[in-house]
Motif scaffolding. Structure first.
Motif, PDB file in Angstrom:
ATOM      1  N   THR A 109       0.846  -1.204   0.000  1.00  0.00           N
ATOM      2  CA  THR A 109       0.000   0.000   0.000  1.00  0.00           C
ATOM      3  C   THR A 109       0.875   1.246   0.000  1.00  0.00           C
ATOM      4  OG1 THR A 109      -1.387  -1.313   1.475  1.00  0.00           O
ATOM      5  CG2 THR A 109      -2.070   0.957   1.064  1.00  0.00           C
ATOM      6  N   ILE A 110       1.889   1.232   0.878  1.00  0.00           N
ATOM      7  CA  ILE A 110       2.786   2.382   0.961  1.00  0.00           C
ATOM      8  C   ILE A 110       3.494   2.595  -0.374  1.00  0.00           C
ATOM      9  CG2 ILE A 110       4.850   3.317   2.065  1.00  0.00           C
ATOM     10  CD1 ILE A 110       4.075   1.806   4.587  1.00  0.00           C
ATOM     11  N   ALA A 111       3.977   1.505  -0.954  1.00  0.00           N
ATOM     12  CA  ALA A 111       4.768   1.643  -2.189  1.00  0.00           C
ATOM     13  C   ALA A 111       3.944   2.212  -3.332  1.00  0.00           C
ATOM     14  CB  ALA A 111       5.339   0.281  -2.572  1.00  0.00           C
ATOM     15  N   LYS A 162      10.330  -3.069  -6.584  1.00  0.00           N
ATOM     16  CA  LYS A 162      10.095  -3.438  -5.192  1.00  0.00           C
ATOM     17  C   LYS A 162       8.734  -4.105  -5.067  1.00  0.00           C
ATOM     18  CE  LYS A 162      10.353  -1.045  -0.789  1.00  0.00           C
ATOM     19  NZ  LYS A 162      10.307   0.320  -0.257  1.00  0.00           N
ATOM     20  N   ILE A 163       7.748  -3.510  -5.752  1.00  0.00           N
ATOM     21  CA  ILE A 163       6.399  -4.064  -5.692  1.00  0.00           C
ATOM     22  C   ILE A 163       6.415  -5.489  -6.216  1.00  0.00           C
ATOM     23  CG2 ILE A 163       4.111  -3.902  -6.709  1.00  0.00           C
ATOM     24  CD1 ILE A 163       4.278  -0.935  -6.485  1.00  0.00           C
ATOM     25  N   ASP A 164       7.129  -5.668  -7.311  1.00  0.00           N
ATOM     26  CA  ASP A 164       7.175  -7.004  -7.907  1.00  0.00           C
ATOM     27  C   ASP A 164       7.737  -8.016  -6.917  1.00  0.00           C
ATOM     28  OD1 ASP A 164       9.020  -9.017  -9.834  1.00  0.00           O
ATOM     29  OD2 ASP A 164       6.974  -8.605 -10.501  1.00  0.00           O
ATOM     30  N   SER A 165       8.800  -7.635  -6.227  1.00  0.00           N
ATOM     31  CA  SER A 165       9.405  -8.608  -5.315  1.00  0.00           C
ATOM     32  C   SER A 165       8.477  -8.913  -4.148  1.00  0.00           C
ATOM     33  CB  SER A 165      10.778  -8.111  -4.849  1.00  0.00           C
ATOM     34  OG  SER A 165      10.690  -7.441  -3.630  1.00  0.00           O
ATOM     35  N   HIS A 166       7.751  -7.881  -3.660  1.00  0.00           N
ATOM     36  CA  HIS A 166       6.796  -8.146  -2.583  1.00  0.00           C
ATOM     37  C   HIS A 166       5.713  -9.101  -3.040  1.00  0.00           C
ATOM     38  CE1 HIS A 166       8.509  -5.528   0.260  1.00  0.00           C
ATOM     39  NE2 HIS A 166       8.122  -4.377  -0.264  1.00  0.00           N
ATOM     40  N   VAL A 167       5.170  -8.823  -4.242  1.00  0.00           N
ATOM     41  CA  VAL A 167       4.078  -9.668  -4.743  1.00  0.00           C
ATOM     42  C   VAL A 167       4.599 -11.098  -4.960  1.00  0.00           C
ATOM     43  CG1 VAL A 167       2.440 -10.038  -6.604  1.00  0.00           C
ATOM     44  CG2 VAL A 167       2.905  -7.737  -5.821  1.00  0.00           C
ATOM     45  N   HIS A 168       5.834 -11.180  -5.410  1.00  0.00           N
ATOM     46  CA  HIS A 168       6.422 -12.508  -5.597  1.00  0.00           C
ATOM     47  C   HIS A 168       6.456 -13.272  -4.284  1.00  0.00           C
ATOM     48  CE1 HIS A 168       9.154 -15.602  -7.070  1.00  0.00           C
ATOM     49  NE2 HIS A 168       9.911 -15.373  -6.020  1.00  0.00           N
ATOM     50  N   GLN A 169       6.873 -12.595  -3.230  1.00  0.00           N
ATOM     51  CA  GLN A 169       6.883 -13.216  -1.904  1.00  0.00           C
ATOM     52  C   GLN A 169       5.501 -13.716  -1.527  1.00  0.00           C
ATOM     53  OE1 GLN A 169       8.955 -13.250   1.041  1.00  0.00           O
ATOM     54  NE2 GLN A 169      10.702 -13.102  -0.326  1.00  0.00           N
ATOM     55  N   LEU A 170       4.521 -12.836  -1.723  1.00  0.00           N
ATOM     56  CA  LEU A 170       3.167 -13.184  -1.319  1.00  0.00           C
ATOM     57  C   LEU A 170       2.668 -14.368  -2.133  1.00  0.00           C
ATOM     58  CD1 LEU A 170       1.097 -12.246   0.653  1.00  0.00           C
ATOM     59  CD2 LEU A 170       0.090 -10.774  -1.069  1.00  0.00           C
ATOM     60  N   LYS A 171       2.965 -14.339  -3.388  1.00  0.00           N
ATOM     61  CA  LYS A 171       2.542 -15.452  -4.242  1.00  0.00           C
ATOM     62  C   LYS A 171       3.179 -16.750  -3.760  1.00  0.00           C
ATOM     63  CE  LYS A 171       3.457 -17.243  -8.701  1.00  0.00           C
ATOM     64  NZ  LYS A 171       4.540 -17.183  -9.580  1.00  0.00           N
ATOM     65  N   GLY A 172       4.473 -16.679  -3.430  1.00  0.00           N
ATOM     66  CA  GLY A 172       5.166 -17.884  -2.971  1.00  0.00           C
ATOM     67  C   GLY A 172       4.542 -18.464  -1.711  1.00  0.00           C
ATOM     68  N   ALA A 219      -4.771 -14.129  -7.455  1.00  0.00           N
ATOM     69  CA  ALA A 219      -4.815 -12.659  -7.435  1.00  0.00           C
ATOM     70  C   ALA A 219      -3.411 -12.094  -7.530  1.00  0.00           C
ATOM     71  CB  ALA A 219      -5.505 -12.193  -6.160  1.00  0.00           C
ATOM     72  N   CYS A 220      -2.472 -12.752  -6.892  1.00  0.00           N
ATOM     73  CA  CYS A 220      -1.080 -12.284  -6.964  1.00  0.00           C
ATOM     74  C   CYS A 220      -0.546 -12.371  -8.387  1.00  0.00           C
ATOM     75  CB  CYS A 220      -0.184 -13.126  -6.054  1.00  0.00           C
ATOM     76  SG  CYS A 220      -0.432 -12.794  -4.315  1.00  0.00           S
ATOM     77  N   ILE A 221      -0.921 -13.444  -9.069  1.00  0.00           N
ATOM     78  CA  ILE A 221      -0.425 -13.604 -10.443  1.00  0.00           C
ATOM     79  C   ILE A 221      -0.930 -12.452 -11.306  1.00  0.00           C
ATOM     80  CG2 ILE A 221      -0.520 -15.054 -12.489  1.00  0.00           C
ATOM     81  CD1 ILE A 221      -0.650 -17.465 -10.703  1.00  0.00           C
ATOM     82  N   ALA A 222      -2.232 -12.120 -11.145  1.00  0.00           N
ATOM     83  CA  ALA A 222      -2.777 -10.997 -11.919  1.00  0.00           C
ATOM     84  C   ALA A 222      -2.056  -9.706 -11.568  1.00  0.00           C
ATOM     85  CB  ALA A 222      -4.269 -10.871 -11.629  1.00  0.00           C
ATOM     86  N   PHE A 223      -1.793  -9.526 -10.272  1.00  0.00           N
ATOM     87  CA  PHE A 223      -1.093  -8.334  -9.793  1.00  0.00           C
ATOM     88  C   PHE A 223       0.255  -8.196 -10.502  1.00  0.00           C
ATOM     89  CE2 PHE A 223       0.479  -5.006  -7.516  1.00  0.00           C
ATOM     90  CZ  PHE A 223       0.054  -4.820  -6.209  1.00  0.00           C
ATOM     91  N   ARG A 224       0.962  -9.307 -10.571  1.00  0.00           N
ATOM     92  CA  ARG A 224       2.295  -9.252 -11.189  1.00  0.00           C
ATOM     93  C   ARG A 224       2.235  -8.857 -12.644  1.00  0.00           C
ATOM     94  NH1 ARG A 224       6.626 -13.818 -10.194  1.00  0.00           N
ATOM     95  NH2 ARG A 224       8.180 -12.172 -10.330  1.00  0.00           N
ATOM     96  N   ASN A 225       1.209  -9.332 -13.321  1.00  0.00           N
ATOM     97  CA  ASN A 225       1.093  -8.976 -14.739  1.00  0.00           C
ATOM     98  C   ASN A 225       0.972  -7.475 -14.921  1.00  0.00           C
ATOM     99  OD1 ASN A 225       1.279 -11.581 -15.576  1.00  0.00           O
ATOM    100  ND2 ASN A 225      -0.915 -11.940 -15.649  1.00  0.00           N
ATOM    101  N   TYR A 226       0.123  -6.842 -14.074  1.00  0.00           N
ATOM    102  CA  TYR A 226      -0.026  -5.385 -14.173  1.00  0.00           C
ATOM    103  C   TYR A 226       1.269  -4.684 -13.809  1.00  0.00           C
ATOM    104  CZ  TYR A 226      -4.995  -5.465 -15.080  1.00  0.00           C
ATOM    105  OH  TYR A 226      -6.203  -5.655 -15.660  1.00  0.00           O
ATOM    106  N   CYS A 227       1.977  -5.301 -12.885  1.00  0.00           N
ATOM    107  CA  CYS A 227       3.252  -4.731 -12.458  1.00  0.00           C
ATOM    108  C   CYS A 227       4.246  -4.739 -13.619  1.00  0.00           C
ATOM    109  CB  CYS A 227       3.792  -5.579 -11.307  1.00  0.00           C
ATOM    110  SG  CYS A 227       4.852  -4.680 -10.204  1.00  0.00           S
ATOM    111  N   CYS A 287      -2.590  -2.076 -10.908  1.00  0.00           N
ATOM    112  CA  CYS A 287      -1.956  -2.546  -9.672  1.00  0.00           C
ATOM    113  C   CYS A 287      -2.814  -2.227  -8.461  1.00  0.00           C
ATOM    114  CB  CYS A 287      -0.580  -1.864  -9.504  1.00  0.00           C
ATOM    115  SG  CYS A 287       0.662  -2.579 -10.587  1.00  0.00           S
ATOM    116  N   LEU A 288      -3.366  -1.029  -8.467  1.00  0.00           N
ATOM    117  CA  LEU A 288      -4.189  -0.669  -7.305  1.00  0.00           C
ATOM    118  C   LEU A 288      -5.392  -1.589  -7.205  1.00  0.00           C
ATOM    119  CD1 LEU A 288      -3.937   3.213  -7.486  1.00  0.00           C
ATOM    120  CD2 LEU A 288      -3.286   1.788  -5.562  1.00  0.00           C
TER     121      LEU A 288
END
Lengths: 776, 154
Positions: free
Chosen positions: B61-63, B73-83, B96-104, B112-113
């Motif tokens: 949210t902050i990023a 940075k966002i990508d790496s966070h989302v990657h963590q969450l996906k993992g 949902a994380c996979i979709a997030f990464r695509n927008y990223c 992304c939002l």
């Protein structure tokens, strides 16, 4: 002469023309032969050629006439020409065409060829002809005819031969084509049949497994006794059907040549334990004694295909169980070398000296024809290959002599009624034979009707444990070995009058590390019993002995009461019948534990634990504990897991702990490098790829560099190998954990020095599989 | 409620979670890792997941609020969450994380939002589901029963 009309005419002609004139042939006076006169005019002076006849007449002076004897003329000419052949010549004056005057020669008939040539005597007014022909008809040119006929015949014959050959070739080619077509069709039909069989079997297997699975689940729900019974029966039928289908599938696989053997490490004794337990129910029902004996010289671990080996033994034992109603079934495993030596010795085997006392077919007959035995000294002492010889001996009906030759033919059963009474398709033995051949062995049998059959086969494996293994690998054991340490050093007394059966019992007890003494007469063991636990810890009595002597014997019980030292030995009864299984029979003083037959080491261990209170808690009766054995699979292994994600770390750690491994976690690459700096105790490492700061590849590269460095320095003597746990080639197995197979491809993993990879999210079994590869 | 009834309710509830896609086969793996030597394994892992995910979602949210969005940075966070979500079998969160990464990847802030909202929503939903699950399990344990294992024909 020179008179007559004709002559005057000739003369006048001659005068006119200036050329010679021939008269018509007439008979000469003297010889009476034909002759002609050639008259020439003689002129007074030379006349030019174009002189007129008048001038010629004027210039005539006189006449000159020559008489020619035609005959002699012709003959003389002819003699020069054709002296050899007999030629008939006719000279004719043909001035008058219709009335030729013959001047010479007989007027023979015109048979044969005549050659006609014109003669020019120089007289333009007269024509003469000579007709020649052979006097005799030319003989038939026999040589020519014969030769040409011969050549013709030969040519005809040759032509005929060619023709026949070509025809034959064409016909044979035709036939060949037809055969090829037919062969292709037959092969295609065969392949189609096999495929069909395999497909159908596979299709049948899938829903069958569904049915069995559902039955399994059903068994776990609330059922009353009747329902449970029904479910069990349904399950048994289902399992039998699946077994049948598997056999058929195997047959199809073998035929298409697609059967391959695995090469994994396995414990022979554990497999035979399994098989024993598989048949224990059936053998108890029938009252047939089942026993397994494995020689001490057979190594603990072997490398080969355990599943197929099991299949062969199950097939042979299944057959034995089917056809045996009394007596025993004994499975023995020896090394081929042991048996070869004993072949030479003609041991006196009385028919009573068998496991159950019933006579058996002599097993040595079953391997009489084996080629392995006829090759003297062919066993290479340096190879790691182990040749085993396995015998399954039973006291059943035996195989009738006329059926013995067909035993290994697929789909052949002795009697069509067999499949009705006993079930089965008859493929089992032929599959077993193929499997044995694949294991580079041979299979044979001896069978005496009404006495029994003994089937024997050999198989070649490689030895499972090599000396280069680290000591930790010894700790990967099945349960039986971990149990054996608890009873190590104890002593047992076995009371059994039958030596063969006593040998089997001795083998099973010794697997637990217990010393065994065998007595055939129970009274002999009394002194040992009296000495209590200093001499023996347990007495194991065969049911036979109990029933005959001990049940009502006061001496026995008195001895048990009055022991000199220590605690009285525990008493175990090896019982044939299930009715007393698991029960503790208390007869006065002694509490006896009954062990039902067929029994094996693990059952004895369980009974010992119950009575002695020794050993792991929660070991159930029959020694079947899958989760316990899972727990031992990675026992003693120290594994490092590196992942920056806590959740992943926990899950991976949990998965490896399930297999009994000692797990250490790290969240950063740098930590991993520190932990994996030699010397360390880690056996393997799971490394996540995607990490901040330092990714898995980089960390692995650095670790490998470090190891390489240290290995070099140890080899050059700069570092002492003792400081590094006496290991001079450090290489810890590193496996990558990748979420994204595209990102971290196999090649990349290998390039930076990794040994393997697993993909996230992973299953526990997947982790175990990958990591255990490096622990073989 | 009777023990058997609670057990049946647990089984049905768990099955429904699978049917609705909240959980996938990985969760079964997790359950298999739980045994007598590790009785609270699933609970511990799931709690860890929610701790971690809360932190990550705050970071995200902050990023995304920054004037210059740091997509790496966002990508790496989302990657963590996906993992983490795929490790415990939280299927909808993972998707949902996979979709997030695509927008990223295409650096689409609006997308992304939206995705962030969706991931938060999914995490919240699955957290509730897990809480219910654990409550049922506790009830069973308190009544002296054992948690039934789910066997699904996957």
């Amino acid at each position: 002469m020179l008179s007559g009309q004709e002559d005057s005419k000739n003369v006048l002609c001659a005068r006119k023309s200036g050329k010679g004139v021939l008269a018509a042939p007439f008979r000469l006076l003297k010889t009476n032969r034909l002759g002609v006169i050639l008259t020439f005019a003689v002129y007074k002076r030379d006349l030019p050629l174009n002189a007129t006849p008048t001038e010629r007449i004027q210039a005539t002076d006189g006449y000159l006439g020559g008489v020619f004897d035609i005959e002699s003329l012709v003959e003389k000419l002819l003699q020069q020409l054709a002296s050899k052949q007999t030629i008939l010549v006719n000279v004719l004056d043909t001035t008058n065409q219709s009335y030729p005057i013959s001047m010479y020669g007989s007027n023979a008939s015109n048979a044969g060829l005549e050659h006609v040539s014109l003669l020019n005597f120089g007289d333009p007014f007269r024509k003469h002809e000579m007709r020649c022909r052979f006097k005799q008809k030319p003989p038939w040119p026999w040589l020519g005819i014969t030769t040409s006929i011969g050549i013709l015949v030969i040519a005809l014959l040759v032509g005929h031969i060619f023709h026949a050959t070509v025809n034959r070739l064409a016909k044979v080619e035709d036939d060949c084509h037809k055969m090829m077509e037919l062969k292709k069709q037959a092969e295609a039909a065969d392949v189609a049949k096999s495929q069909f069989l395999a497909t159908v079997s596979h299709e049948i297997r899938t829903p069958m497994n569904g049915v069995l699975g559902m039955l399994h689940i059903l068994m776990d729900t609330d059922l009353d006794v009747t329902q449970l019974d029904y479910v069990r029966t349904a399950q048994a039928s289902g399992k039998a059907l699946v077994a049948l289908i598997n056999e058929v599938l195997d047959q199809a696989k073998i035929k298409s040549g697609k059967l391959e053997l695995e090469e994994v490490q396995f414990d022979l004794r554990a497999i035979l334990d399994d098989v024993l337990s598989l048949f224990s129910g059936k053998s108890q029902d029938k009252g047939v004694e089942l026993a397994v004996y494995i020689s001490d010289q057979v190594p603990q671990m072997l490398i080969g295909d355990p599943g197929r080996f099991r299949q062969i033994i199950i097939n042979l034992m299944g057959n034995s169980i089917k056809f045996t109603e009394k007596g025993h079934i004994l499975v023995t495993v020896h090394l081929v070398e042991e048996v070869i030596d004993s072949i030479e010795v003609e041991t006196e085997s009385s028919s009573e000296n068998t496991l159950s006392g019933f006579p058996v077919a002599d097993r040595r007959q079953s391997w009489k024809g084996f080629r392995t035995f006829s090759q003297e000294g062919s066993i290479n002492p340096f190879s790691h290959s182990i040749s085993l010889i396995v015998s399954v001996e039973d006291t059943g009906e035996g195989i009738p002599l006329e059926a013995q030759s067909r035993v290994f033919t697929p789909f052949m059963q002795v009697d069509p009624s067999i499949s009705r009474t006993h079930g089965g398709t008859g493929i089992g033995l032929s599959i077993s034979k193929c499997l044995v051949n694949l294991m580079k062995g041979e299979i044979g049998f001896v069978s005496i009707p009404k006495i029994g059959s003994t089937f024997t086969f050999t198989a070649v494996f490689t030895s499972g444990s090599s000396s280069s293994k680290k000591y930790k690998s010894q700790q990967i054991n099945k349960m039986s070995n971990s149990v054996s340490s608890e009873f190590y050093g104890m002593r047992a007394l076995v009371m059994d009058p039958r030596p063969v059966r006593a040998k089997v019992s001795k083998y099973q007890i010794r697997r637990l590390g217990i010393h065994v003494e065998v007595v055939s007469q129970w009274k002999q063991g009394l002194s040992s019993i009296r000495r209590g636990s200093n001499a023996i810890n347990m007495v194991i009595i065969e049911q036979e002995v109990w029933d005959k002597y001990l049940n009502n014997s006061t001496l026995f019980f008195d001895t048990l009461e009055k022991i000199d030292y220590g605690t009285p030995p525990k008493v175990f009864l090896l019982s044939n019948s299930i009715s007393s299984s698991g029960a503790n029979i208390s007869t006065g003083v002694c509490n006896m534990t009954v062990i039902p037959k067929p029994w094996r080491a693990s059952m004895l261990a369980a009974a010992l634990q119950r009575t002695m209170g020794v050993g792991n808690k929660g070991n159930p009766c029959n020694g079947q504990l899958p989760s316990l054995s899972l727990r031992n699979l990675l026992l003693g292994r120290k594994i490092l897991i590196v992942d920056d994600n806590n959740v992943n770390l926990k899950v991976a750690a949990g998965a490896l702990k399930k297999y009994g491994a000692d797990v250490v976690s790290a969240t950063r690459g740098i930590e991993a490098i520190e932990l994996l700096t030699p010397p360390h105790q880690f056996d393997a490492c799971f490394m996540d790829i995607q990490m901040p700061e330092m990714d898995g590849f980089e960390a692995t590269r650095r670790i490998r560099d470090m190891e390489h460095n240290i290995n070099n320095r140890i080899h050059h003597g700069e570092l002492s190998v003792e400081a590094y746990n006496n290991v001079s080639n450090w290489h810890v197995s590193i496996l990558a954990m990748t979420a994204d197979v595209i990102q971290a491809t196999h090649e990349e993993c290998l390039r930076c020095g990794m040994d393997g990879y697993v993909s996230k999210p992973f299953e526990a079994e997947q982790l175990y599989r990958e990591v255990s590869r490096f622990f073989q | 409620m009777e023990l058997v009834q609670i057990q049946r309710r647990l089984v049905d509830y768990t099955k429904s979670l699978f049917m609705e896609g909240f959980l996938d086969a990985q969760f079964l793996q997790l359950q298999q890792l739980q045994d007598d030597s590790n009785p609270d394994f699933v609970f511990e892992v799931v709690s860890l997941f929610f701790e971690d995910s809360e932190k990550l979602l705050n970071e995200l949210t902050i990023a995304l609020d920054q004037p210059n969005v740091d997509f790496k940075k966002i990508d790496s966070h989302v990657h963590q969450l996906k993992g983490s979500s795929s490790s415990i079998g939280a299927q909808r969160v993972k998707n949902a994380c996979i979709a997030f990464r695509n927008y990223c990847d295409v650096q689409n802030i609006e997308g992304c939002l939206t995705c962030l909202q969706q991931v938060k929503q999914e995490c919240y939903l699955v957290k509730n589901k897990f809480e219910t699950l654990f409550r049922l399990e506790q009830q069973i344990m308190a009544s002296g029963g054992s948690v039934p294992t789910i066997e699904l024909g996957f």
